[in-house]
Design a protein around this motif. Structure first.
Motif, PDB file in Angstrom:
ATOM      1  N   GLY A 137       1.045  -1.045   0.032  1.00  0.00           N
ATOM      2  CA  GLY A 137       0.174   0.026   0.113  1.00  0.00           C
ATOM      3  C   GLY A 137       0.864   1.189   0.016  1.00  0.00           C
ATOM      4  N   GLU A 138       1.758   1.217   0.522  1.00  0.00           N
ATOM      5  CA  GLU A 138       2.862   2.362   0.943  1.00  0.00           C
ATOM      6  C   GLU A 138       3.345   2.855  -0.781  1.00  0.00           C
ATOM      7  OE1 GLU A 138       5.484   1.423   3.922  1.00  0.00           O
ATOM      8  OE2 GLU A 138       3.895   1.718   5.498  1.00  0.00           O
ATOM      9  N   ALA A 139       4.043   1.503  -1.231  1.00  0.00           N
ATOM     10  CA  ALA A 139       4.584   1.795  -2.435  1.00  0.00           C
ATOM     11  C   ALA A 139       3.502   2.265  -3.494  1.00  0.00           C
ATOM     12  CB  ALA A 139       5.008   0.270  -3.103  1.00  0.00           C
ATOM     13  N   VAL A 140       2.223   1.932  -3.685  1.00  0.00           N
ATOM     14  CA  VAL A 140       1.313   2.401  -4.369  1.00  0.00           C
ATOM     15  C   VAL A 140       0.920   4.044  -4.250  1.00  0.00           C
ATOM     16  CG1 VAL A 140      -1.279   2.253  -5.292  1.00  0.00           C
ATOM     17  CG2 VAL A 140       0.215   0.267  -4.863  1.00  0.00           C
ATOM     18  N   VAL A 141       0.625   4.346  -3.020  1.00  0.00           N
ATOM     19  CA  VAL A 141       0.461   5.685  -2.735  1.00  0.00           C
ATOM     20  C   VAL A 141       1.805   6.725  -2.959  1.00  0.00           C
ATOM     21  CG1 VAL A 141       0.109   7.276  -0.697  1.00  0.00           C
ATOM     22  CG2 VAL A 141      -1.139   5.123  -0.840  1.00  0.00           C
ATOM     23  N   ALA A 142       2.896   6.033  -2.789  1.00  0.00           N
ATOM     24  CA  ALA A 142       4.040   6.795  -3.257  1.00  0.00           C
ATOM     25  C   ALA A 142       4.304   7.068  -4.652  1.00  0.00           C
ATOM     26  CB  ALA A 142       5.254   6.339  -2.589  1.00  0.00           C
ATOM     27  N   ALA A 143       3.863   5.916  -5.549  1.00  0.00           N
ATOM     28  CA  ALA A 143       4.144   6.155  -6.968  1.00  0.00           C
ATOM     29  C   ALA A 143       2.791   7.045  -7.509  1.00  0.00           C
ATOM     30  CB  ALA A 143       3.845   4.660  -7.286  1.00  0.00           C
ATOM     31  N   LEU A 144       1.787   6.814  -7.138  1.00  0.00           N
ATOM     32  CA  LEU A 144       0.642   7.940  -7.571  1.00  0.00           C
ATOM     33  C   LEU A 144       1.015   9.415  -7.111  1.00  0.00           C
ATOM     34  CD1 LEU A 144      -2.367   5.717  -6.807  1.00  0.00           C
ATOM     35  CD2 LEU A 144      -1.688   6.382  -8.812  1.00  0.00           C
ATOM     36  N   ALA A 145       1.645   9.578  -5.977  1.00  0.00           N
ATOM     37  CA  ALA A 145       1.984  10.751  -5.571  1.00  0.00           C
ATOM     38  C   ALA A 145       3.328  11.173  -6.472  1.00  0.00           C
ATOM     39  CB  ALA A 145       2.552  10.828  -4.090  1.00  0.00           C
ATOM     40  N   GLN A 146       4.233  10.447  -6.619  1.00  0.00           N
ATOM     41  CA  GLN A 146       5.327  10.879  -7.600  1.00  0.00           C
ATOM     42  C   GLN A 146       4.809  11.244  -8.884  1.00  0.00           C
ATOM     43  OE1 GLN A 146       8.233   8.015  -7.749  1.00  0.00           O
ATOM     44  NE2 GLN A 146       9.591   8.892  -9.242  1.00  0.00           N
ATOM     45  N   HIS A 147       3.947  10.422  -9.389  1.00  0.00           N
ATOM     46  CA  HIS A 147       3.416  10.787 -11.074  1.00  0.00           C
ATOM     47  C   HIS A 147       2.070  11.689 -11.013  1.00  0.00           C
ATOM     48  CE1 HIS A 147       5.918   7.291 -11.093  1.00  0.00           C
ATOM     49  NE2 HIS A 147       6.385   7.930 -12.559  1.00  0.00           N
ATOM     50  N   ALA A 148       1.774  12.454 -10.039  1.00  0.00           N
ATOM     51  CA  ALA A 148       0.636  13.286 -10.073  1.00  0.00           C
ATOM     52  C   ALA A 148      -0.785  12.559 -10.180  1.00  0.00           C
ATOM     53  CB  ALA A 148       1.038  14.596 -10.821  1.00  0.00           C
ATOM     54  N   GLY A 149      -0.736  11.488  -9.832  1.00  0.00           N
ATOM     55  CA  GLY A 149      -2.289  10.648  -9.981  1.00  0.00           C
ATOM     56  C   GLY A 149      -2.066  10.088 -11.245  1.00  0.00           C
ATOM     57  N   ASP A 150      -1.232  10.052 -12.139  1.00  0.00           N
ATOM     58  CA  ASP A 150      -1.394   9.474 -13.404  1.00  0.00           C
ATOM     59  C   ASP A 150      -1.492   7.903 -13.351  1.00  0.00           C
ATOM     60  OD1 ASP A 150      -0.865   8.371 -15.856  1.00  0.00           O
ATOM     61  OD2 ASP A 150       0.236   9.978 -16.501  1.00  0.00           O
ATOM     62  N   VAL A 151      -2.352   7.318 -13.491  1.00  0.00           N
ATOM     63  CA  VAL A 151      -2.550   5.976 -13.031  1.00  0.00           C
ATOM     64  C   VAL A 151      -1.611   5.209 -13.926  1.00  0.00           C
ATOM     65  CG1 VAL A 151      -4.201   3.877 -13.132  1.00  0.00           C
ATOM     66  CG2 VAL A 151      -4.836   6.139 -12.290  1.00  0.00           C
ATOM     67  N   GLU A 152      -1.462   5.271 -15.379  1.00  0.00           N
ATOM     68  CA  GLU A 152      -0.755   4.641 -16.055  1.00  0.00           C
ATOM     69  C   GLU A 152       0.865   4.522 -15.772  1.00  0.00           C
ATOM     70  OE1 GLU A 152      -1.523   5.209 -20.387  1.00  0.00           O
ATOM     71  OE2 GLU A 152      -3.598   4.459 -20.021  1.00  0.00           O
ATOM     72  N   ALA A 153       1.042   5.923 -15.604  1.00  0.00           N
ATOM     73  CA  ALA A 153       2.536   6.001 -15.262  1.00  0.00           C
ATOM     74  C   ALA A 153       2.939   5.558 -14.007  1.00  0.00           C
ATOM     75  CB  ALA A 153       3.055   7.565 -15.172  1.00  0.00           C
ATOM     76  N   ALA A 154       1.935   5.710 -12.843  1.00  0.00           N
ATOM     77  CA  ALA A 154       2.295   4.834 -11.834  1.00  0.00           C
ATOM     78  C   ALA A 154       2.408   3.338 -11.779  1.00  0.00           C
ATOM     79  CB  ALA A 154       1.160   5.279 -10.625  1.00  0.00           C
ATOM     80  N   THR A 155       1.418   2.699 -12.417  1.00  0.00           N
ATOM     81  CA  THR A 155       1.424   1.451 -12.811  1.00  0.00           C
ATOM     82  C   THR A 155       2.819   0.878 -13.309  1.00  0.00           C
ATOM     83  OG1 THR A 155      -0.770   1.368 -12.841  1.00  0.00           O
ATOM     84  CG2 THR A 155       0.196  -0.456 -13.635  1.00  0.00           C
ATOM     85  N   ALA A 156       3.000   1.557 -14.601  1.00  0.00           N
ATOM     86  CA  ALA A 156       4.336   1.163 -15.071  1.00  0.00           C
ATOM     87  C   ALA A 156       5.648   1.294 -14.170  1.00  0.00           C
ATOM     88  CB  ALA A 156       4.627   2.226 -16.400  1.00  0.00           C
ATOM     89  N   ALA A 157       5.611   2.250 -13.338  1.00  0.00           N
ATOM     90  CA  ALA A 157       6.679   2.462 -12.487  1.00  0.00           C
ATOM     91  C   ALA A 157       6.655   1.542 -11.385  1.00  0.00           C
ATOM     92  CB  ALA A 157       6.671   3.746 -11.734  1.00  0.00           C
TER      93      ALA A 157
END
Length: 539
Positions: free
Chosen positions: A225-245
């Protein structure tokens, strides 16, 4: 003017929502009664994933909320009544001369003997943590403390009641498997009961073992959960970019999660042991000498007429396969022709003949070459099970030599449960980011633990073969279940594809959960007109 009548009517119609107990209590009540999410979902008229969502923090509304509250309240009352009845029995027995302990219950001994493990079960003088769930266990199997009754184990799914008999072979399947006749006894029930002071529901705290101590489950880090929250925050809520990362970092994250779930574990993982030559690649781009028994089977013939075929997708095949007997330490060589259930590894065997290709795939998959071959623990155990009197589908395999180590089925169990819970929650909450991240974690974890440049932290090609073979064995077991329940099995491929003809929903639960299947494709095969009938008409 103000319409006071309308206001009065609005207030009269307003209802306060029925209160629900905390999330951890909801799941605890269901599990204490040995009820699956599917069973509860069917009773309430919702999907199992919806029930999973309610147990993960979401709240139902409207009429279904009242039904769910009624179920929870009734479940609590039932458990409290059971606890009071158990306490009454204990009080009545106080002061009675119970005599000496007569040893293992005869019914349990017979059940253990039927599975070939009676001589490995020992009663513990004092309870010790179960190697699967961490809760106190009063018995040990092959030297590992664990619950004999799956209902007592916190990681076990509720078992379905066995059928008293199996159907006979269907017409046209004379070469098919002989039905099983052995029925295992029911479990002995819960060792502990839930008690509650007063009539209300008492909040319970879920705990997990950490070494010799325990701690609240809420204190366990939520790395996913922490990794998902951090990735979404890093990519400004961009779902595709966060998923790829997240998918890109799935391998190191999976290893970090493995380390976290192994804290306080009974055994240390040997990450880079000595490996025999049979587990090393013969050439740079070649393969080693282990046969994984990957199925790629198609039924050779179907009865005349037109048939509707459903291609089923088995969910989380590799995730389920993490529950398999894995060698703990370095593999040791042996030429003992007998199989030791307390060990696991790879084995050189001469496989038995398989005479049921007309209706079921071979447990060895597609192999045309005769003679001995190296197989994994799951394949050997499947062959031994199918050669037992309970199945009698083939002769026992002949074991020539083995490379094995002491083993346990629970080595990756906490790792698997963490991934499974995250997957279930993501599905319930329609969180595709977490779902894709978790899928990448367990699939890449399995595929890169061999000779891979992407995972230098764990070099266990033996584990990789065993887990993949367990996935193949699981698919074969589902194919047999389909056949046994009256379906026509048409194809079995890889780890997750099964084609059948018939009412498959009466055999398998539909959904996205790990214990469920979903439809991958539907198609028709055959002719509408029976060629034999046409020939008779022409004459």
């Amino acid at each position: 003017m103000t319409n006071f009548d309308a206001i009065d009517a609005l207030l009269a119609a307003a209802k306060q929502e029925v209160p629900l107990p905390p999330v951890e209590v909801r799941r605890g009540l269901r599990e204490e009664l040995n009820l699956s999410r599917t069973q509860v979902a069917q009773a309430l008229g919702v999907s199992p994933s919806t029930v999973g969502g309610w147990e993960s923090g979401r709240d139902p509304g409207g009429e279904v909320r009242e039904k769910y509250a009624y179920f929870l309240e009734s479940a609590q009352a039932k458990l409290q009544a059971q606890a009071e009845a158990q306490e009454a029995v204990v009080v009545a027995d106080e002061g009675a001369d119970v005599g000496s302990d007569t040893g293992e219950d005869e019914g349990e001994a017979e059940a253990a003997a039927a599975d070939g493990i009676a001589d490995e079960v020992e009663t513990l003088a004092e309870p010790r943590p179960c190697v699967l769930c961490g809760s106190p266990a009063y018995d040990q199997v092959a030297g590992f403390p664990q619950h004999l009754d799956p209902a007592d184990c916190g990681t076990a799914e509720p078992a379905q009641a066995p059928r008293p008999s199996q159907p006979a072979l269907r017409e046209g399947d004379s070469e098919g498997p002989r039905p099983r006749t052995q029925v295992k006894p029911e479990g002995s029930g819960l060792r502990t009961q839930v008690k509650s002071a007063g009539s209300g529901l008492r909040k319970q705290v879920k705990i997990v073992p950490v070494g010799r101590r325990i701690q609240a489950a809420s204190d366990t880090p939520d790395l996913i959960g922490e990794a998902v929250v951090a990735a979404l925050a890093q990519h400004a809520g961009d779902v595709e970019a966060a998923t790829a990362a997240l998918v890109k970092r799935a391998i190191p994250d999976a290893m970090a999660l493995l380390d976290e779930t192994r804290k306080g574990g009974r055994y240390d993982i040997v990450a880079h042991p000595w490996i025999p030559e049979i587990l090393r690649k013969q050439t740079a781009r070649g393969a080693d000498r282990i046969w994984e028994a990957r199925p790629k089977w198609t039924r050779p013939e179907l009865p005349s007429g037109r048939h509707e075929v459903t291609a089923l997708d088995i969910n989380g095949a590799y995730l389920s396969a993490l529950k398999t007997h894995l060698p703990i330490g370095q593999l040791e060589h042996s030429t003992d022709p007998t199989h030791d259930r307390r060990r696991a590894g790879v084995h050189l065997i001469t496989p038995p003949a398989w005479d049921h290709d007309a209706v079921l795939p071979s447990p060895l998959g597609n192999r045309d070459e005769p003679g001995p071959l190296w197989v994994t623990e799951p394949t050997l155990r499947l062959l031994l099970r199918l050669s037992s009197p309970a199945y009698a589908l083939c002769d026992p395999p002949e074991i020539h030599e083995s490379f094995t180590s002491g083993a346990t089925e629970g080595l990756l169990e906490k790792f698997r449960i963490t991934l499974k819970d995250a997957r279930d929650t993501a599905i319930a909450e329609q969180d595709e980011v977490t779902l894709e991240y978790v899928k990448a974690m367990y699939s890449k974890f399995v595929s890169t633990m061999g000779e891979s440049n992407y995972n230098r932290e764990l070099y266990r090609p033996d584990w990789m073969h065993l887990i993949r073979s367990q996935a193949f064995a699981n698919l074969w077991t589902k194919a047999y279940k389909a056949y046994d329940e009256g379906l026509t099995v048409v194809r079995a491929m890889g780890t997750d594809e099964l084609h059948v003809i018939g009412d498959w929903r009466s055999v398998f639960a539909e959904g996205r959960g790990v214990a469920q299947v979903k439809v991958k494709d539907t198609y028709s095969v055959g002719d509408d007109i029976d060629p034999a009938a046409v020939g008779e008409h022409d004459d």
